[in-house]
Design a protein around this motif. Structure first.
Motif, short mmCIF file in Angstrom:
data_model
loop_
_atom_site.label_atom_id
_atom_site.label_comp_id
_atom_site.label_asym_id
_atom_site.label_seq_id
_atom_site.Cartn_x
_atom_site.Cartn_y
_atom_site.Cartn_z
N GLY A 15 -1.84 0.67 6.65
CA GLY A 15 -1.51 1.61 5.41
C GLY A 15 -2.44 2.63 5.65
N ASP A 44 0.83 -1.17 0.00
CA ASP A 44 -0.06 0.04 0.00
C ASP A 44 0.81 1.35 0.01
OD1 ASP A 44 -2.56 1.45 0.46
OD2 ASP A 44 -1.51 2.03 2.28
N GLN A 45 1.86 1.27 0.74
CA GLN A 45 2.72 2.47 1.01
C GLN A 45 3.54 2.77 -0.29
OE1 GLN A 45 2.62 4.94 3.13
NE2 GLN A 45 0.65 3.81 3.79
N LYS A 95 1.18 4.16 -3.04
CA LYS A 95 0.72 5.56 -2.80
C LYS A 95 2.10 6.51 -2.86
CE LYS A 95 -2.62 4.61 0.75
NZ LYS A 95 -2.94 4.31 2.19
N THR A 96 3.34 6.02 -2.51
CA THR A 96 4.46 7.02 -2.82
C THR A 96 4.52 7.27 -4.23
OG1 THR A 96 5.31 6.03 -0.81
CG2 THR A 96 7.07 6.90 -2.33
N TYR A 125 -1.36 4.93 8.70
CA TYR A 125 -0.19 5.58 8.79
C TYR A 125 -0.52 6.91 7.84
CZ TYR A 125 4.72 6.35 7.22
OH TYR A 125 5.68 6.97 6.98
N ASP A 126 -1.01 6.71 6.77
CA ASP A 126 -1.34 7.97 5.83
C ASP A 126 -1.98 9.11 6.63
OD1 ASP A 126 -0.16 6.88 3.55
OD2 ASP A 126 -2.02 7.16 2.34
#
Length: 170
Positions: A112, A23-24, A27-28, A115-116
């Protein structure tokens, strides 16, 4: 037997971190390479990338709530639920693998998105599906992970429910 217990716990951690990590990473990439509201067709117009920031929960619900309430509902409560889910997986030893896998997907996706929300103040969403009469809102890999996890848990519960009936008929 003890080494099997440790291996199972390590696999749970790996599966959770794999889901949160994927997920991260996605997204990055989207944050760095896609402009806001840009529409990039991936599969014709059926799957597109469209970067938006979600300040609420599912489909932006709750984004206009006061900060304190939003913090409690969208950060604190999910953190407590994820922590309990993780504790549950780490302490129970007789759980079905399909159920454990589903819960790992849910926790990984939840981590995920949480965290965002904590680091960026919002959740980056970027996937949109539009196939004839089926159309989604804009979502991300964590949402996909949570949905897959829920499906796995529901499949587990369905087969757990019909399994005693099958055994009693034989």
């Amino acid at each position: 037997m003890r080494s099997n217990h440790i291996l199972n716990r390590v696999l749970i951690l790996v599966l959770i971190m794999f889901n949160a990590g994927c997920d991260q990473v996605t997204k990055t990439i989207v944050r760095e390479r896609v402009s806001y509201h840009e529409r990039i067709p991936v599969i014709d117009n059926h799957l597109t990338l469209t970067k938006v920031e979600n300040y609420g929960a599912f489909l932006s619900s709750g984004d206009s709530l006061p900060y304190a309430i939003k913090f409690i509902l969208l950060s604190l409560m999910p953190l407590l639920v994820l922590a309990y889910g993780f504790y549950f997986l780490m302490t129970k030893t007789n759980l079905d693998r399909l159920f454990v896998t589903g819960i790992c997907f849910i926790i990984g996706g939840g981590i995920g998105n949480l965290y965002d929300r904590i680091i960026h103040g919002s959740v980056t969403d970027f996937l949109h599906i539009d196939i004839v009469i089926f159309q989604t809102g804009i979502f991300n890999a964590a949402d996909l992970s949570i949905m897959v996890g829920m499906c796995l848990v529901l499949i587990h519960l369905y087969f757990k429910k019909i399994s005693p009936q099958i055994q009693s008929e034989q």
